[in-house]
Design a protein around this motif. Sequence first.
Motif, PDB file in Angstrom:
ATOM      1  N   PRO A  47      34.296 -18.741  -9.414  1.00 36.64           N
ATOM      2  CA  PRO A  47      34.815 -20.113  -9.410  1.00 36.64           C
ATOM      3  C   PRO A  47      33.959 -21.077 -10.232  1.00 36.64           C
ATOM      4  N   THR A  48      32.621 -20.909 -10.172  1.00 39.47           N
ATOM      5  CA  THR A  48      31.736 -21.770 -10.956  1.00 39.47           C
ATOM      6  C   THR A  48      31.925 -21.524 -12.450  1.00 39.47           C
ATOM      7  N   MET A  49      32.048 -20.260 -12.840  1.00 39.18           N
ATOM      8  CA  MET A  49      32.315 -19.934 -14.247  1.00 39.18           C
ATOM      9  C   MET A  49      33.626 -20.559 -14.708  1.00 39.18           C
ATOM     10  N   GLN A  50      34.633 -20.508 -13.856  1.00 45.44           N
ATOM     11  CA  GLN A  50      35.940 -21.043 -14.219  1.00 45.44           C
ATOM     12  C   GLN A  50      35.844 -22.523 -14.556  1.00 45.44           C
ATOM     13  N   LEU A 299      37.400 -15.854  -4.102  1.00 44.70           N
ATOM     14  CA  LEU A 299      38.233 -16.993  -4.490  1.00 44.70           C
ATOM     15  C   LEU A 299      38.792 -17.703  -3.264  1.00 44.70           C
ATOM     16  N   TYR A 300      39.142 -16.944  -2.229  1.00 39.52           N
ATOM     17  CA  TYR A 300      39.653 -17.560  -1.003  1.00 39.52           C
ATOM     18  C   TYR A 300      38.573 -18.414  -0.341  1.00 39.52           C
ATOM     19  N   LEU A 301      37.366 -17.866  -0.230  1.00 39.05           N
ATOM     20  CA  LEU A 301      36.297 -18.588   0.454  1.00 39.05           C
ATOM     21  C   LEU A 301      35.907 -19.863  -0.290  1.00 39.05           C
ATOM     22  N   GLN A 302      35.873 -19.815  -1.615  1.00 34.72           N
ATOM     23  CA  GLN A 302      35.407 -20.971  -2.379  1.00 34.72           C
ATOM     24  C   GLN A 302      36.539 -21.888  -2.841  1.00 34.72           C
ATOM     25  N   ASN A 303      37.601 -21.312  -3.394  1.00 39.02           N
ATOM     26  CA  ASN A 303      38.658 -22.151  -3.967  1.00 39.02           C
ATOM     27  C   ASN A 303      39.655 -22.651  -2.939  1.00 39.02           C
ATOM     28  N   ASP A 304      39.783 -21.954  -1.811  1.00 34.54           N
ATOM     29  CA  ASP A 304      40.725 -22.423  -0.800  1.00 34.54           C
ATOM     30  C   ASP A 304      40.013 -23.071   0.386  1.00 34.54           C
ATOM     31  N   LEU A 310      26.773 -20.223  -2.568  1.00 32.79           N
ATOM     32  CA  LEU A 310      25.834 -19.670  -1.594  1.00 32.79           C
ATOM     33  C   LEU A 310      26.507 -19.460  -0.247  1.00 32.79           C
ATOM     34  N   GLN A 311      27.286 -20.429   0.209  1.00 33.34           N
ATOM     35  CA  GLN A 311      27.992 -20.280   1.489  1.00 33.34           C
ATOM     36  C   GLN A 311      28.995 -19.130   1.443  1.00 33.34           C
ATOM     37  N   GLY A 312      29.676 -18.976   0.289  1.00 31.24           N
ATOM     38  CA  GLY A 312      30.610 -17.873   0.152  1.00 31.24           C
ATOM     39  C   GLY A 312      29.909 -16.534   0.203  1.00 31.24           C
TER      40      GLY A 312
END
Length: 531
Positions: A47-50, A299-304, A310-312
Amino acid sequence: MAAKGSLPDSDQGRGGGTGNRWWTLVAVCGATFMLLVDITIVQVALPTMQRALHASFSDLQWVISAYALSLSALILTQGSLADRFGRKRVFFVGVTVFTLASLACGMAHSPTELIAGRAVQGIGGAGMFATSLALIGQEFQGSSRASAIAVWGATVGGAVAIGPLVGGALTTAFGWQWIFYVNIPIGVLTLLVGLRMRNLVDPGAKRLDWSGLVTFSGGLFLLVLGLTKGNDDGWSSTRIVATLAGAAALLLLFVVVELRQQRPMFDLSLFRKPAFTGVSIATFGIGAGMFALLPYLTLYLQNDLGLSPLQGGERLLPLTTLSFVVPLASRPLTERVPAGLSLCVGLAISAVGIWLFTGLTVGSTWTALLPGLLLGGVGVGLANPAIAKIALAVVPPQRAGMASGINNTFRIGGVATGVAALGAVFQHRLQSTLHTLVGAREAPALARAVAAGGTQAAAKISGGRPVVVMAAHHGFVNGINEVVMVGAVTVAVGAAFAVLVRRKDFYSRRRDGVRPSVRAPELDRVPERVG
């Protein structure tokens, strides 16, 4: 007297000295750690790269797939190179290329540059992976081989365990580039430790199987390309139909080519043993169903759910930590039961764990994943050592390189195919949900944005309209639910094929026609020369 260019008899029996063989194991484990960490560590940073590189969902898939594709396509060719020029040489070149490519990935300024760097990483990784189990097989026999494989299996689990956490910490603290820079000191240390390895070559290896390389790598590339682009271009479009048909044709031609080769890189005769067929399909299943699923959980943990990298990474620790601890804790038990049973049970537990991820709703939190993460970690921890043990046990020692190459091709090929296939399922379900909730006009563009950037992307392109953001949330969750169902079924199929693994198919010196001798250790040595 030993023949010119060969090892003295005592060295052949002892694997070149006890100290040297353990240094070999350390180097192999260091390389394996880099290889597998670079799969899990990258997933957390997607997600950060995106956001940093303005990447599309297809770009994110290729960040994973480019690495896995070049890795799986070239493992067998690198194994052939190892036979001809020596396992140590190929291992060293692989580590060097991988380390330099990691530097290039960290310096990338666009998705294209990053994907290219990942593909080169896979080329180097293929040399490392092709020789890993073969180097263990040439240096260790009997109970010491079981111990070495247990250490290697724990390394696999440790890499999976530490990857998400380290990736999250590095991305949060220093930026996504550092998930690649961390490979550089590990690569240098691995090269230094591996200096004491022996370089064994096969005098019979004279040429490479170029026709096999071209047909296999081309077929696998077209398959992943078709699966990745299917939703964007339309599954019935001429381009996608032609791509998938080309993949099928090249893979079929690969089988024909290998059957006609005198020294094929992919010896299809190994599949005459049901145990080899069973472990190969089971290995593909866990790659395509479990390891290919991890990017979508990230992606679910971070983007949704909106967690940080770090939390993901921390939320994935139940799965990753258990995949490291279980091989060590269960070894006294698994040594007493058939390896095929351990593999079957491990995959079955993993399939149940993945199935427990289903049923997510827009009100779910990360704890809804916890039961599945726990079971999945136990299952992977049981399956990984069993896969390595079976892959080496079903062939004579001189074919260890071929067997480990095929096994790793199925593992990483499963990841490449699985990432593409699961991505196609995710996109299709996401777009169909949005089509129902917001209409055909907005759905395609919204689906592409949400697939890559989550609900934050939906809020951005819709001006924060609550109805669109909620629709994106529903679509994302529905897509994840469908992906995990497909993953569970895939691993379950692998568990079913693991039943084919039978002890009677394991290589036996006496049963397979090798004359017993009082110098038994020599029978486990690879009949090769030092290069």
